[in-house]
Design an enzyme around this catalytic site. Structure first.
Site, mmCIF file in Angstrom:
data_model
loop_
_atom_site.group_PDB
_atom_site.id
_atom_site.type_symbol
_atom_site.label_atom_id
_atom_site.label_comp_id
_atom_site.label_asym_id
_atom_site.label_seq_id
_atom_site.Cartn_x
_atom_site.Cartn_y
_atom_site.Cartn_z
ATOM 1 N N ASP A 76 -2.694 -7.606 15.094
ATOM 2 C CA ASP A 76 -1.965 -6.324 15.107
ATOM 3 C C ASP A 76 -2.052 -5.649 16.480
ATOM 4 O O ASP A 76 -1.332 -4.695 16.744
ATOM 5 C CB ASP A 76 -2.457 -5.387 13.989
ATOM 6 C CG ASP A 76 -3.933 -5.090 14.092
ATOM 7 O OD1 ASP A 76 -4.641 -5.768 14.852
ATOM 8 O OD2 ASP A 76 -4.383 -4.153 13.406
ATOM 9 N N GLU A 118 -5.080 4.551 13.898
ATOM 10 C CA GLU A 118 -6.037 3.658 14.563
ATOM 11 C C GLU A 118 -6.622 4.230 15.850
ATOM 12 O O GLU A 118 -7.600 3.685 16.358
ATOM 13 C CB GLU A 118 -5.420 2.279 14.830
ATOM 14 C CG GLU A 118 -4.407 2.194 15.958
ATOM 15 C CD GLU A 118 -3.011 2.646 15.575
ATOM 16 O OE1 GLU A 118 -2.806 3.111 14.437
ATOM 17 O OE2 GLU A 118 -2.115 2.556 16.434
ATOM 18 N N HIS A 163 -0.029 1.211 16.173
ATOM 19 C CA HIS A 163 -0.274 0.036 17.030
ATOM 20 C C HIS A 163 0.826 -0.129 18.078
ATOM 21 O O HIS A 163 1.347 -1.224 18.284
ATOM 22 C CB HIS A 163 -0.397 -1.234 16.170
ATOM 23 C CG HIS A 163 -1.577 -1.189 15.252
ATOM 24 N ND1 HIS A 163 -2.872 -1.290 15.710
ATOM 25 C CD2 HIS A 163 -1.669 -1.017 13.915
ATOM 26 C CE1 HIS A 163 -3.697 -1.192 14.686
ATOM 27 N NE2 HIS A 163 -3.005 -1.018 13.590
ATOM 28 N N LYS A 184 2.249 1.794 7.366
ATOM 29 C CA LYS A 184 2.596 0.972 8.536
ATOM 30 C C LYS A 184 3.580 1.706 9.437
ATOM 31 O O LYS A 184 4.229 2.683 9.039
ATOM 32 C CB LYS A 184 3.214 -0.353 8.099
ATOM 33 C CG LYS A 184 2.251 -1.289 7.409
ATOM 34 C CD LYS A 184 1.014 -1.598 8.226
ATOM 35 C CE LYS A 184 1.258 -2.644 9.299
ATOM 36 N NZ LYS A 184 -0.018 -2.990 10.005
ATOM 37 N N ARG A 231 0.834 -1.205 0.000
ATOM 38 C CA ARG A 231 0.000 0.000 0.000
ATOM 39 C C ARG A 231 0.869 1.255 0.000
ATOM 40 O O ARG A 231 2.056 1.205 0.294
ATOM 41 C CB ARG A 231 -0.892 0.023 1.254
ATOM 42 C CG ARG A 231 -2.016 -0.964 1.236
ATOM 43 C CD ARG A 231 -2.735 -1.019 2.564
ATOM 44 N NE ARG A 231 -1.918 -1.622 3.606
ATOM 45 C CZ ARG A 231 -2.297 -1.744 4.867
ATOM 46 N NH1 ARG A 231 -3.472 -1.290 5.257
ATOM 47 N NH2 ARG A 231 -1.498 -2.306 5.758
ATOM 48 N N TYR A 252 -0.433 4.182 10.633
ATOM 49 C CA TYR A 252 -0.833 3.179 11.625
ATOM 50 C C TYR A 252 0.371 2.915 12.512
ATOM 51 O O TYR A 252 1.485 2.713 12.006
ATOM 52 C CB TYR A 252 -1.238 1.861 10.950
ATOM 53 C CG TYR A 252 -2.565 1.921 10.249
ATOM 54 C CD1 TYR A 252 -3.736 2.103 10.977
ATOM 55 C CD2 TYR A 252 -2.653 1.790 8.877
ATOM 56 C CE1 TYR A 252 -4.971 2.157 10.328
ATOM 57 C CE2 TYR A 252 -3.878 1.848 8.219
ATOM 58 C CZ TYR A 252 -5.023 2.030 8.960
ATOM 59 O OH TYR A 252 -6.237 2.085 8.332
HETATM 60 N N1 LIG Z 1 -4.657 -8.030 10.846
HETATM 61 C C1 LIG Z 1 -5.039 -6.994 10.139
HETATM 62 O O1 LIG Z 1 -4.575 -6.791 9.024
HETATM 63 C C2 LIG Z 1 -6.086 -6.059 10.675
HETATM 64 C C3 LIG Z 1 -6.703 -5.119 9.836
HETATM 65 C C4 LIG Z 1 -7.721 -4.300 10.381
HETATM 66 C C5 LIG Z 1 -8.060 -4.413 11.728
HETATM 67 N N2 LIG Z 1 -7.405 -5.333 12.509
HETATM 68 C C6 LIG Z 1 -7.720 -5.528 13.917
HETATM 69 O O2 LIG Z 1 -8.950 -6.223 14.042
HETATM 70 C C7 LIG Z 1 -9.464 -5.988 15.355
HETATM 71 C C8 LIG Z 1 -10.935 -5.616 15.292
HETATM 72 O O3 LIG Z 1 -11.081 -4.337 14.656
HETATM 73 P P1 LIG Z 1 -12.514 -3.661 14.430
HETATM 74 O O4 LIG Z 1 -12.295 -2.497 13.536
HETATM 75 O O5 LIG Z 1 -13.500 -4.664 14.051
HETATM 76 O O6 LIG Z 1 -12.841 -3.102 15.882
HETATM 77 P P2 LIG Z 1 -14.317 -2.727 16.435
HETATM 78 O O7 LIG Z 1 -14.079 -1.834 17.605
HETATM 79 O O8 LIG Z 1 -15.195 -2.288 15.336
HETATM 80 O O9 LIG Z 1 -14.859 -4.118 16.957
HETATM 81 C C9 LIG Z 1 -14.333 -4.783 18.051
HETATM 82 C C10 LIG Z 1 -15.482 -5.477 18.711
HETATM 83 O O10 LIG Z 1 -14.945 -6.359 19.706
HETATM 84 C C11 LIG Z 1 -15.907 -6.392 20.732
HETATM 85 N N3 LIG Z 1 -15.303 -6.981 21.914
HETATM 86 C C12 LIG Z 1 -14.444 -6.445 22.817
HETATM 87 N N4 LIG Z 1 -14.153 -7.331 23.764
HETATM 88 C C13 LIG Z 1 -14.839 -8.474 23.470
HETATM 89 C C14 LIG Z 1 -14.965 -9.745 24.061
HETATM 90 N N5 LIG Z 1 -14.326 -10.032 25.202
HETATM 91 N N6 LIG Z 1 -15.746 -10.670 23.458
HETATM 92 C C15 LIG Z 1 -16.419 -10.389 22.317
HETATM 93 N N7 LIG Z 1 -16.349 -9.192 21.713
HETATM 94 C C16 LIG Z 1 -15.564 -8.252 22.272
HETATM 95 C C17 LIG Z 1 -16.331 -4.934 20.902
HETATM 96 O O11 LIG Z 1 -17.540 -4.822 21.609
HETATM 97 C C18 LIG Z 1 -16.447 -4.517 19.446
HETATM 98 O O12 LIG Z 1 -17.750 -4.670 18.933
HETATM 99 C C19 LIG Z 1 -8.557 -4.904 15.924
HETATM 100 O O13 LIG Z 1 -7.595 -5.483 16.767
HETATM 101 C C20 LIG Z 1 -7.907 -4.303 14.730
HETATM 102 O O14 LIG Z 1 -6.675 -3.683 15.051
HETATM 103 C C21 LIG Z 1 -6.424 -6.132 12.001
#
Ligand SMILES: NC(=O)c1ccc[n+]([C@@H]2O[C@H](COP(=O)([O-])OP(=O)(O)OC[C@H]3O[C@@H](n4cnc5c(N)ncnc54)[C@H](O)[C@@H]3O)[C@@H](O)[C@H]2O)c1
Length: 374
Positions: A269, A117, A95, A74, A15, A93
């Site tokens: 992440d 983020e 993190h 990143k 990206r 980003y």
């Molecule tokens: N690996 C990647 O490339 C990548 C890319 C984008 C986002 N992410 C990660 O994905 C994760 C989720 O992001 P998002 O945008 O969906 O966040 P979000 O805030 O929209 O959703 C997170 C959800 O988790 C819920 N939650 C919190 N604790 C919980 C628990 N104990 N049990 C069940 N649900 C619980 C919250 O209520 C919320 O609805 C983040 O860690 C983000 O950094 C990773």
């Protein structure tokens, strides 16, 4: 303002932080845009596309040394730490709650670090995480379906089944943006989908938009254990903003999962939500623990850079314009969402969860910058 766009050097990251369309907008507002040589190649934006809209193509050294505001995708990696410096605003980003060496490097350099983020609106939406979460969630369901195939080490199950043969079970932990998008694609593939969520309000919303198409279950340790042992694909999608992900899936739970099941830990992440998770890359995306394939790619959207770069720039550009037009101090005074993005400034940690994660002193942003509207 002098705005630089650095080329990403993390493995498999294709990206770029600004499209030529974004560069044109910034140029029209009177800013000077420099793009590192070949920064856009991975997203199919050649240097000539930036030059055509008035941006300058510059070297790696110049983009870091001459910019007031540096846009990246990143976090800086160790070889970039010596380039961090006072007087530079880095917008990317980060993190850093899960990365102590980088936190210390940022603080010691005196750079102003604004994390995409943690830009957070008053109603707790994360506008700069959202587009990447949409993409990662959709990809997670695809990856889950793909790695269930026998030749790839999976159970040998077609996620959607066929008429007369039951579909596979997908359990999504966390029903936020990643979780919703993963569920939508898994439903589309024909899987049997359960979302575990702990926010009642969020569950009500999911019920409204997905009514009848998924099972919505309150998340608890017991419920997680029961659900993951029955799953063919588990997607980890929880988030506690700015903090390390909670380890909701224990080593014992993984041991009880089906042989050849797939665990996609999208929350990797933020450190990952399973005790058995560690980050992987697109070139070597999976490893196995107790017969369970773990897919833990920390930069999933990097696999689809054309989509991701456009989605990212759509979301970041208004904030970049605000910082460029007003300067950081006035921009954060005007917009509390942007203020929440500032993680480090003048050698201080200005984001509480990051300070807590690394036992560092926390300094509220308003102690460093005036936040009342100017
Ligand atoms: N690996 C990647 O490339 C990548 C890319 C984008 C986002 N992410 C990660 O994905 C994760 C989720 O992001 P998002 O945008 O969906 O966040 P979000 O805030 O929209 O959703 C997170 C959800 O988790 C819920 N939650 C919190 N604790 C919980 C628990 N104990 N049990 C069940 N649900 C619980 C919250 O209520 C919320 O609805 C983040 O860690 C983000 O950094 C990773």
């Amino acid at each position: 303002m002098k705005i630089g766009v650095a080329k990403e050097i993390k493995p498999d990251e294709y990206r770029v932080a600004l499209t030529p369309a974004g560069a044109l907008e910034l140029g029209r507002r009177g800013h000077d845009v420099s793009v590192e040589t070949r920064a856009g190649d991975g997203s199919s934006f050649p240097d000539s596309a930036y030059e055509a809209v008035g941006a300058r193509i510059v070297s790696l050294e110049d983009v870091w040394a001459d910019s007031d505001l540096l846009l990246k995708v990143k976090e800086p990696i160790a070889s970039e730490y010596p380039r961090l410096r006072e007087g530079l605003i880095l917008f990317t980003y980060l993190h850093i709650a899960a990365d102590e060496p980088l936190t210390r490097a940022l603080v010691e350099s005196g750079i102003t670090a604004v994390a995409y983020e943690t830009v957070e609106t008053d109603n707790h939406a994360l506008p700069l995480l959202a587009p990447m979460s949409e993409i990662a969630g959709r990809l997670a369901a695809q990856a889950g379906a793909y790695f269930l195939e026998k030749p790839l080490g999976g159970r040998g199950l077609l996620l959607g089944g066929v008429p007369g043969v039951a579909p596979g079970r997908v359990v999504v932990i966390g029903g936020g943006i990643v979780g919703y998008n993963a569920a939508v694609i898994a439903i589309g593939l024909g899987a049997n989908v359960t979302i575990l969520e702990r926010s009642i309000d969020r569950m009500r919303h999911l019920d409204e938009i997905l009514s009848g198409r998924v099972s919505l279950v309150m998340s608890s340790s017991l419920q997680i254990e029961e659900s993951v042992t029955e799953a063919d694909v588990v997607i980890g999608a929880v988030l506690i903003p700015g903090a390390v992900a909670p380890k909701l899936v224990t080593r014992e739970m993984v041991r009880e999962m089906k042989q050849g099941a797939v665990f996609c830990d999208v929350a990797i992440d933020q450190g990952g939500c399973a005790e058995t998770s560690h980050p992987t890359t697109h070139s070597d995306p999976v490893y196995e623990v107790d017969g369970v394939t773990h897919y833990c790619v920390a930069n999933m959207p990097g696999a689809v850079p054309i989509t991701s770069t456009k989605a990212l720039t759509n979301a970041t550009l208004p904030y970049v314009e605000a910082v460029a037009d007003y300067g950081l101090a006035e921009a954060v005074a005007r917009d509390p969402a942007l203020a929440r993005g500032v993680n480090a400034l003048d050698g201080r940690v200005t984001y509480e969860a990051v300070a807590e994660a690394h036992n560092l002193e926390y300094t509220p942003l308003e102690d460093v910058l005036p936040l009342s509207p100017v």
